[in-house]
Motif scaffolding. Structure first.
Motif, PDB file in Angstrom:
ATOM      1  N   THR A 271      -4.774   1.419  -1.234  1.00  0.00           N
ATOM      2  CA  THR A 271      -4.167   1.193  -2.540  1.00  0.00           C
ATOM      3  C   THR A 271      -3.044   2.200  -2.729  1.00  0.00           C
ATOM      4  O   THR A 271      -3.287   3.381  -2.933  1.00  0.00           O
ATOM      5  N   GLY A 274      -1.662   2.167  -8.592  1.00  0.00           N
ATOM      6  CA  GLY A 274      -2.564   1.458  -9.483  1.00  0.00           C
ATOM      7  C   GLY A 274      -3.094   2.389 -10.551  1.00  0.00           C
ATOM      8  O   GLY A 274      -2.828   3.600 -10.533  1.00  0.00           O
ATOM      9  N   HIS A 284      -6.293  -1.279 -12.164  1.00  0.00           N
ATOM     10  CA  HIS A 284      -5.308  -2.223 -12.681  1.00  0.00           C
ATOM     11  C   HIS A 284      -3.987  -2.088 -11.942  1.00  0.00           C
ATOM     12  O   HIS A 284      -3.619  -1.012 -11.506  1.00  0.00           O
ATOM     13  N   TYR A 285      -3.265  -3.189 -11.890  1.00  0.00           N
ATOM     14  CA  TYR A 285      -1.926  -3.240 -11.282  1.00  0.00           C
ATOM     15  C   TYR A 285      -1.917  -2.626  -9.877  1.00  0.00           C
ATOM     16  O   TYR A 285      -0.966  -1.954  -9.490  1.00  0.00           O
ATOM     17  N   VAL A 287      -1.460  -2.000  -6.053  1.00  0.00           N
ATOM     18  CA  VAL A 287      -0.606  -2.473  -4.960  1.00  0.00           C
ATOM     19  C   VAL A 287      -1.308  -2.118  -3.655  1.00  0.00           C
ATOM     20  O   VAL A 287      -1.521  -0.947  -3.371  1.00  0.00           O
TER      21      VAL A 287
END
Lengths: 538, 387
Positions: A271, A274, A284-285, A287
């Motif tokens: 990740t 995020g 959340h959000y 990448v």
């Protein structure tokens, strides 16, 4: 705000340790850079290199002394604020600290006096050896401290002794060659080398911008950029080694750093960005970079890395096993040698989980009486706060890669562009000076905050480790340290700036005499005297 | 049989008790003189040049000397974890004051002469004074309290607890007997500092140092005699009730301890230990004589012998006790029940046996390189580089 002894002790430790580590990285790296410069001086006999050695050694000295002074706090703080920790693991943890004194600290501290005051009292080769001994001593110091610290992250080579109520060493070699400790050592000293390289580069860049001491500055940049490039690469590679070893020894820390809530199918994604949310247990959000995490963490495509939720489940199982160990321990302690062998066998089977039963002490006095709810709460406690770890780690890594880029650039300009540096790059080098300190502090934050709620991973909870003190006593010492350290910080920065502004001590007579003596040899084939390249920066 | 069984547990414990003594004495002999020099600084040096001459007698060596103190802490942690845990947290605020002194002292040495402002230099001179005098006093006060016993007890999980209020814990340390021992310790290190200056300095500084050293030397002897007398008649000792297991697990609660009339029972049981206080008196007396007659090397050596005798006296008088407890004598820490494990003691002994001779060798080499007096010319000619 409630003033809790555990929180105050942690605050004090965090503050004094992070303050100590403002000085350590520069000591580690600058000692070696100074030793390299002095070696060049001994080999070439050129006065400029002696000047460089003495100049950087002066700055080294101003920094070194505060590293020493604040290090004493670290050595004594365990006994003062963490007395149960000291009792519980001193049999293992104390040894590397004492060996540090014997093998490393004596060496650097005994020779550092000669390094500063011995120039006229011995041959220059002997002096260079002295300087190297200081550098080796400093770096050995880091080795033993990280062996001690590595054991807190991955407590190998020890077992619990019911008769003495503490952990005792079973294998010194396991403690010594703890993979976590070894990876951390090289990662940490390399970070120190990068810090010193950035420092030398930045200060030299400032001289070039001001058109002062350009001879010294260019050569210093050449040393700093080559040493810095090698070190910056080493930091990242060994950081990766730390990550690899964390995959099996510190799974919860790794999962928290990655905000990996669920066990992903191998190879797990990384990740990159995020917003981790502990409430809903999602990021959340986010990448994701596919496969990256699995490759970094396991170096394979088919090994799973457990996620936070699964690890919490495992912690709950270990708490239940720990309760069995705790129960058996009470019997053994009550009956001593007379205890039933089956009880002893039960204890041995579950003793590795004893620490997990201690997590319940926050909720109930006797872990054996714990309800299911309390066990669930204790298991939840094993998850460190995710978002600070997630972000601190990413910022540190970004800085690590930035240093590689910066060092590579300066190395290229120094080696292949005739030591000419554009002004924007020089200003950049000055501006970047604080960055390696930020990266180093973030690194320690990730390592230590990520270990919570344990002082010794899986063995001793932080809440159990403190001394029997009142909040008032801790507040007095905390206020004392804050005052003391703030004053010393201002004084130190003031002196650093003063001595950087003042610049090197120029031994004009000696330099001129030397140049005259060697002029025939120094003239390059195009007829220029090398000193003539001292043109101002572009 | 494993390797560490080569030396039995009880023998290792005695060796580590001796090594604890070696470290404390090593600290007092080396860092002791630079603490003494720091405490003497405002009195033996009046002008800036004089003070710089004084500071530079210890300038290149204090840093190495101070490691004895740090190693002392580390070795107690490694070899006597319960002692480290109980004493450092028990003497909490006193330890903090010592720490403050040991933080400010290195900085004072290094930074004092880096600016020319008289106010700056004077402030750091007082820091050097406090950094030498305060720990010297506190270490003595701590020894005075250890001899009387400290109010702590261990719970059944060996968690150290301290009894009494906050005030009792800090101000209670400052009782008359402990203060007397503090005075002995301070004057002992002042005398040692004076002997060092006699060897390494010259002129008016040496005259002043010798005058002060003679007085503090006499104070040391008087104080040492008086505290001995007080200890013999006014302070209770400790002893094991019945037989003691010397190679059992390190758990202080497994043995029973009682109070006795006096620590001096030890001198009846082991008369030879009276040699230690005798050496203490002899060394100090000869050091005073040397200070008066102006001998240099021998004065310092006699002073070292005196310190060795006095510190050994404390250890030998209390053996096998290390830190007795007033409120729960059974919790008292002794040589037989508050060490590290057999394996750790063995490994640490091997490491020490390898490195201690190396340390002593290179330390001796450094002192040899730096041999000779620090003169006024040394300071004025190298004004930019010396302390």
């Amino acid at each position: 705000m409630e003033l809790d002894v555990v929180e105050l002790s942690r605050l004090q430790f965090a503050m004094t340790a992070m303050y100590h580590f403002l000085f350590v990285p520069l000591t580690l790296g600058l000692s070696i850079i100074v030793a390299i410069m002095e070696t060049v001086y001994v080999m070439t006999n050129r006065p400029i290199w002696r000047q460089m050695t003495k100049f950087w050694a002066t700055l080294f000295g101003i920094n070194f002394v505060l590293g020493v002074a604040t290090g004493i706090t670290m050595e004594f703080q365990f006994g003062m604020n963490w007395s149960y920790y000291s009792h519980y693991v001193g049999d293992i943890f104390g040894a590397p600290l004492a060996i540090e004194g014997l093998m490393a600290f004596f060496l650097e501290a005994t020779f550092v006096g000669l390094m500063f005051f011995g120039w006229d009292k011995m041959s220059k080769t002997a002096h260079a050896v002295v300087t190297w001994l200081v550098a080796i001593g400093s770096n050995f110091s880091a080795l033993w401290i990280l062996i001690a610290n590595g054991w807190m992250q991955n407590p190998v080579g020890a077992e619990f002794n019911p008769m003495t109520m503490r952990m005792e060493m079973t294998s010194f070699f396991d403690v010594l060659f703890n993979e976590v400790a070894q990876a951390k050592f090289v990662h940490t000293v390399s970070a120190g080398y990068v810090t010193a390289s950035v420092f030398v580069l930045g200060v030299s860049a400032w001289y070039l911008l001001k058109g002062r001491h350009t001879e010294l500055a260019r050569r210093s940049i050449a040393v700093a950029a080559s040493f810095g490039l090698a070190s910056a690469l080493s930091v990242v590679v060994l950081g990766d080694e730390s990550g690899y070893s964390a995959t099996h020894s510190q799974q919860m820390k790794l999962a928290a750093i990655e905000a990996m809530w669920e066990t992903e199918e191998a190879p797990a994604p990384f990740t990159a960005f995020g917003f981790p949310d502990l409430e809903t247990r999602e990021t959340h959000y986010a990448v994701h970079i596919p496969w990256a995490m699995g490759l970094i963490g396991t170096r394979s495509l088919d090994t799973e890395i457990p996620g936070i939720n699964d690890l919490e489940q495992r912690a709950e199982e270990r708490i239940r096993s720990g309760i069995i160990a705790y129960d058996a321990l009470q019997t053994i302690r009550a009956e001593g040698e007379a205890a039933d062998p089956t009880v002893t066998a039960t204890f041995e089977e579950h003793s590795a989980d004893l620490g997990f039963a201690f997590l319940l002490l926050r909720y109930i006095d006797d872990p054996r009486q714990a309800t299911d709810d309390q066990i669930t709460l204790a298991a939840e406690d094993t998850i460190p706060m995710v978002w600070p770890l997630f972000w601190a780690f990413r910022l540190m890594v970004a800085l690590g890669f930035a240093f590689i880029g910066m060092m590579a650039y300066f190395f290229y300009r120094a080696s292949f562009r005739g030591m000419r540096f554009p002004r924007w790059a020089l200003w950049g080098a000055v501006a970047v000076i604080p960055a390696p300190w930020i990266a180093a502090e973030l690194g320690w934050f990730v390592a230590e905050f990520g270990r919570q709620p344990w002082t010794v991973d899986g063995v001793l909870p932080t809440a159990m480790s403190v001394s029997h003190l009142g909040a008032a006593e801790l507040l007095i010492t905390l206020a004392g340290f804050v005052t003391f350290y703030s004053v010393l910080f201002v004084v130190e920065m003031g002196l650093m700036v003063k001595y950087i502004r003042k610049g090197p001590f120029l031994d004009v007579e000696e330099t001129d005499a030397w140049m005259a003596r060697h002029e025939h040899r120094l003239r390059t084939h195009d007829g220029n005297v090398p000193g003539a390249i001292a043109t101002p920066a572009e | 049989m494993t390797l560490y069984d080569l030396i039995s547990y009880d023998v290792l414990r005695v060796i580590w008790w001796l090594l604890l003594g070696v470290l404390l004495i090593g600290f007092a002999l080396t860092d002791g003189f630079d603490m003494g020099v720091g405490a003497l600084l405002p009195f033996v040096g009046r002008t800036d040049t004089e003070r710089r001459m004084v500071i530079n007698t210890v300038g290149p060596v204090w840093e190495g000397n101070q490691v004895w103190f740090i190693l002392g802490g580390g070795a107690i942690f490694a070899a006597w974890p319960p002692l480290y845990a109980v004493s450092f947290s028990g003497f909490y605020l006193a330890m903090f004051v010592v720490l403050a002194a040991f933080i400010v002292r290195p900085v004072a040495f290094k930074y004092r002469s880096k600016r020319v402002s008289p106010a700056w230099r004077s402030a750091w001179d007082w820091a050097l004074f406090a950094g030498g005098a305060v720990p010297a006093l506190i270490f003595g006060v701590a020894v005075g309290n250890v001899l009387q016993g400290v109010p702590f007890h261990l719970t059944d999980t060996l968690y150290p607890m301290y009894d009494g209020t906050f005030h009792a814990k800090f101000l209670g340390l400052l009782n008359p007997f402990a203060l007397l021992v503090g005075v002995v310790s301070l004057s002992m290190l002042l005398t040692h500092g004076a002997a060092w200056l006699g060897l390494k300095s010259e002129g008016v500084i040496v005259e002043r140092a010798r005058r002060i050293g003679t007085i503090t030397g006499m104070l040391t002897m008087a104080g040492f005699a008086l505290s001995g007398l007080w200890l013999a008649v006014g302070i209770e000792g400790y002893a094991f009730a019945g037989d003691v297991v010397t190679d059992g697990p390190s758990n202080p609660l497994m043995s029973e301890v009682i109070r006795t009339d006096s620590w001096f029972a030890a001198y009846a049981a082991r008369p030879w230990i009276a040699l230690a206080p005798m050496l203490g008196f002899l060394g100090t007396a000869m050091a005073i004589r040397g200070l008066r007659s102006g001998s240099e090397v021998s004065t310092l050596l006699w002073s070292k012998l005196g310190i060795f005798g006095m510190i050994s006296t404390v250890g030998l008088t209390m053996f096998p006790f290390i830190l007795p407890s007033t409120v729960d004598p059974n919790s008292s820490l002794t040589v037989w029940d508050s060490s590290s494990s057999h394996l750790t003691l063995f490994i640490m002994l091997v490491v020490t046996a390898i490195f201690m001779p190396i340390i002593l060798a290179y330390t001796a080499w450094v002192y040899r390189v730096l041999w000779g007096k620090v003169t006024e010319a040394d300071v004025t000619a190298n004004s930019d580089t010396v302390y």
